[in-house]
Design a protein around this motif. Structure first.
Motif, PDB file in Angstrom:
ATOM      1  N   ASP A 190       0.839  -1.202   0.000  1.00  0.00           N
ATOM      2  CA  ASP A 190       0.000   0.000   0.000  1.00  0.00           C
ATOM      3  C   ASP A 190       0.874   1.253   0.000  1.00  0.00           C
ATOM      4  O   ASP A 190       2.092   1.176  -0.149  1.00  0.00           O
ATOM      5  N   LYS A 191       0.250   2.383   0.146  1.00  0.00           N
ATOM      6  CA  LYS A 191       0.977   3.653   0.308  1.00  0.00           C
ATOM      7  C   LYS A 191       0.313   4.364   1.477  1.00  0.00           C
ATOM      8  O   LYS A 191      -0.219   5.484   1.365  1.00  0.00           O
ATOM      9  N   SER A 198      -5.206   3.673   1.163  1.00  0.00           N
ATOM     10  CA  SER A 198      -4.188   2.733   1.637  1.00  0.00           C
ATOM     11  C   SER A 198      -4.267   2.533   3.147  1.00  0.00           C
ATOM     12  O   SER A 198      -3.973   1.450   3.650  1.00  0.00           O
ATOM     13  N   TRP A 201      -7.004   0.134   3.654  1.00  0.00           N
ATOM     14  CA  TRP A 201      -6.460  -1.150   3.208  1.00  0.00           C
ATOM     15  C   TRP A 201      -5.614  -1.771   4.315  1.00  0.00           C
ATOM     16  O   TRP A 201      -5.766  -2.940   4.674  1.00  0.00           O
ATOM     17  N   ARG A 202      -4.718  -0.971   4.888  1.00  0.00           N
ATOM     18  CA  ARG A 202      -3.801  -1.494   5.899  1.00  0.00           C
ATOM     19  C   ARG A 202      -4.543  -1.897   7.176  1.00  0.00           C
ATOM     20  O   ARG A 202      -4.218  -2.903   7.812  1.00  0.00           O
ATOM     21  N   THR A 241      -2.265  -6.343  -3.702  1.00  0.00           N
ATOM     22  CA  THR A 241      -2.256  -4.895  -3.777  1.00  0.00           C
ATOM     23  C   THR A 241      -3.386  -4.349  -4.642  1.00  0.00           C
ATOM     24  O   THR A 241      -4.098  -5.102  -5.302  1.00  0.00           O
TER      25      THR A 241
END
Ligand code: IPM
Ligand code: MG
Length: 353
Positions: A190-191, A198, A201-202, A241
């Motif tokens: 992710d970023k 992100s 997402w994390r 991803t």
């Protein structure tokens, strides 16, 4: 078994490599008593030329009525004008969305026979064996709004990076499932130091990690992941991803093993109907010359048998035949050898027989 397979040869070398893959499928059908019924349809540039759209409705219908789809490639310089209203890539994006193919699987495996074709030193590539699992129907590729407008200060364009809760969770879950059948190690990319999507997402990846103690889940920022693919590719098992990061990382990864011409991919959704295509593009510079490497399409056909038709033994037989042909020295031009599309297909058929 009896199965309906939609063939979307597309542009450039697409038709040549799809024809090669069909020869292999036909051989398998005959040997194992299966019936594969093919229906061919237009997608990409050829569809634009014939129908004015990259994804004609009849193509959509044929795909929806099939058990699996084998695609060659789309695009080429003829349709590359950035101002064009219709673009070949719309065909590919459209069919992914239409069929709900949210998961793109790209296996990257170093074969001993091809190590010297890698841009990296042998010791950095030996043993590389991982899959990239790319989210395929969300993110920047599909987010709204998207537009270009003229303002008083000049033109301005907007794309939107958006992910819903369920889109992130389902792809992460699939990553866990895939890892369970492998080395039980997931790298979630992710970023999160910059992007909201992100961070969401994390958070979900972290949650999932606590629910799945049998899987080692690590987080990695996309930029450092790009670096680690070069410096320590052996350390990956399953990379999961979002759409755009996956697009970029999978091209990077595809050259590691020195075998871009033989990398397959599968795009899967909630049902068993998947779309299978080589990772390489339409290669317009060598189209129509009979020299394209058919192995990526052939291995995509193997993935089709495995994931959509549950024919694991047949899929494995094709993969083994490809490895055996390579061990015997069969090489197409892109691999530094003399064989054309037909020669390589014959080499694989000989090993299958
Ligand atoms: C891919 C391709 C496509 C993508 C293009 C052709 C739209 O690069 O499958 O990786 O960006 O998804
Ligand atoms: Mg790409």
């Amino acid at each position: 078994m009896k199965a309906n397979i939609a063939l979307l040869p597309g542009d450039g070398i697409g038709p040549e490599v799809v024809a090669a893959a069909c020869q292999i499928l036909n051989h398998i059908a005959k040997k194992h008593g299966h019936t594969f019924i093919y229906r061919e349809a237009l997608i990409g540039g050829c569809a634009i030329d014939a129908k004015g759209t990259a994804l004609p409705p009849e193509t959509e219908a044929i795909c929806l009525e099939s058990d699996a789809i084998l695609l060659g490639a789309v695009g080429g310089p003829k349709w590359d004008d950035p101002r064009a209203r219709v673009r070949p890539e719309q065909g590919l994006l459209g069919i992914r969305k239409k069929l709900g193919l949210f998961a793109n699987i790209r296996p990257i495996k170093a074969l001993p026979a091809l190590l010297d074709g890698s841009p990296l030193r042998r010791e950095r590539v030996e043993g590389v064996d991982f899959v990239i699992l790319r989210e395929l129907t969300g993110g920047l590729y599909f987010g709204e709004p998207r537009f270009t407008e003229t303002t008083t200060r000049g033109e301005r364009s907007v794309d939107t990076l958006e992910y819903a809760d369920f889109e992130i969770r389902r792809i992460l879950k699939l990553a866990i499932e895939i890892a369970r059948a492998r080395k039980r190690h997931v790298t979630s990319v992710d970023k999160a130091n910059v992007l909201e999507t992100s961070r969401l997402w994390r958070r979900f990846a972290t949650e999932l990690a606590s629910e799945c103690p049998d899987i080692r889940i690590e987080h990695q920022l996309v930029d450092s992941c790009a670096m680690r693919l070069i410096t320590a590719a052996q350390s990956f098992d399953v990379i999961v991803t979002e759409n755009m990061f996956g697009d970029i990382l999978s091209d990077e990864a595809s050259v590691l093993t020195g075998s871009l011409g033989m990398l397959p991919s599968a795009s899967l959704g909630e049902t068993s109907r998947g779309l299978y295509e080589p990772v390489h593009g339409s290669a317009p510079d060598i189209a129509g010359q009979g020299i394209a490497n058919p192995l990526a399409a052939i291995l995509s056909a193997a993935m089709l048998l495995r994931h959509s038709l549950q024919l694991e033994a047949e899929a494995a037989a094709i993969e083994q035949a490809v490895e055996d042909a390579l061990d015997l020295g069969a090489r197409t031009r892109d691999m530094g050898g003399p064989l054309g599309t037909e020669g390589m297909t014959e080499a694989v058929l000989a090993k299958l027989a």
